[in-house]
Motif scaffolding. Structure first.
Motif, PDB file in Angstrom:
ATOM      1  N   CYS A 144       0.837  -1.185   0.000  1.00  0.00           N
ATOM      2  CA  CYS A 144       0.000   0.000   0.000  1.00  0.00           C
ATOM      3  C   CYS A 144       0.876   1.240   0.000  1.00  0.00           C
ATOM      4  CB  CYS A 144      -0.896  -0.014   1.234  1.00  0.00           C
ATOM      5  SG  CYS A 144      -1.805   1.526   1.455  1.00  0.00           S
ATOM      6  N   LYS A 171      -6.298  -2.353   5.139  1.00  0.00           N
ATOM      7  CA  LYS A 171      -6.345  -1.393   6.246  1.00  0.00           C
ATOM      8  C   LYS A 171      -7.035  -0.098   5.852  1.00  0.00           C
ATOM      9  CE  LYS A 171      -2.493  -2.606   9.184  1.00  0.00           C
ATOM     10  NZ  LYS A 171      -1.175  -2.181   9.663  1.00  0.00           N
ATOM     11  N   CYS A 172      -6.605   0.468   4.734  1.00  0.00           N
ATOM     12  CA  CYS A 172      -7.098   1.816   4.428  1.00  0.00           C
ATOM     13  C   CYS A 172      -7.850   1.869   3.094  1.00  0.00           C
ATOM     14  CB  CYS A 172      -5.939   2.812   4.431  1.00  0.00           C
ATOM     15  SG  CYS A 172      -4.799   2.606   3.057  1.00  0.00           S
ATOM     16  N   CYS A 189      -0.197   3.468   3.525  1.00  0.00           N
ATOM     17  CA  CYS A 189       0.118   3.088   4.889  1.00  0.00           C
ATOM     18  C   CYS A 189       1.210   2.033   4.960  1.00  0.00           C
ATOM     19  CB  CYS A 189      -1.132   2.583   5.605  1.00  0.00           C
ATOM     20  SG  CYS A 189      -1.684   0.962   5.077  1.00  0.00           S
ATOM     21  N   CYS A 232      -6.026  -2.106  -0.192  1.00  0.00           N
ATOM     22  CA  CYS A 232      -5.379  -2.290   1.095  1.00  0.00           C
ATOM     23  C   CYS A 232      -6.410  -2.703   2.129  1.00  0.00           C
ATOM     24  CB  CYS A 232      -4.697  -0.993   1.495  1.00  0.00           C
ATOM     25  SG  CYS A 232      -4.033  -1.027   3.165  1.00  0.00           S
ATOM     26  N   GLU A 269       1.086  -1.109   4.162  1.00  0.00           N
ATOM     27  CA  GLU A 269       0.658  -2.484   4.394  1.00  0.00           C
ATOM     28  C   GLU A 269       1.080  -3.367   3.230  1.00  0.00           C
ATOM     29  OE1 GLU A 269      -0.597  -3.743   6.917  1.00  0.00           O
ATOM     30  OE2 GLU A 269      -1.645  -5.559   6.357  1.00  0.00           O
TER      31      GLU A 269
HETATM   32 ZN   LIG Z   1      -3.118   1.063   3.317  1.00  0.00          ZN
END
Ligand SMILES: [Zn+2]
Length: 75
Positions: free
Chosen positions: A45, A67-68, A48, A65, A50
């Motif tokens: 990513c 996460k985000c 972030c 991603c 990841e």
């Molecule tokens: Zn991310």
């Protein structure tokens, strides 16, 4: 008939070749194989950082991603 002598209408021009150019889109391997990365490797990513294992058949930029939600890029 008004046009008796056909001065050939179509396709007689000099630049009518479609098969020219773009001959070399050969993918040059830039030696991007890292040690132990295998054939697929990871997507990362850009936001972030990841990293997820790259799925075979799915390009990184089509993965998001976890996460985000940003589109991943190839590491
Ligand atoms: Zn991310």
């Amino acid at each position: 008939m008004p046009r008796g002598d056909g001065t050939g209408p179509a396709g007689a021009g000099p630049g009518t070749g479609m098969g020219r150019g773009r001959g070399g889109t050969g993918r040059g391997r830039m030696g991007g194989n890292r040690a132990g990365a295998g054939p697929s490797g990871y997507c990362v990513c850009p936001k972030c950082g990841e990293r997820v294992p790259h799925k075979v058949g799915v390009p990184c930029y089509e993965m998001e991603c976890p996460k985000c939600g940003t589109k991943m890029t190839r590491e």
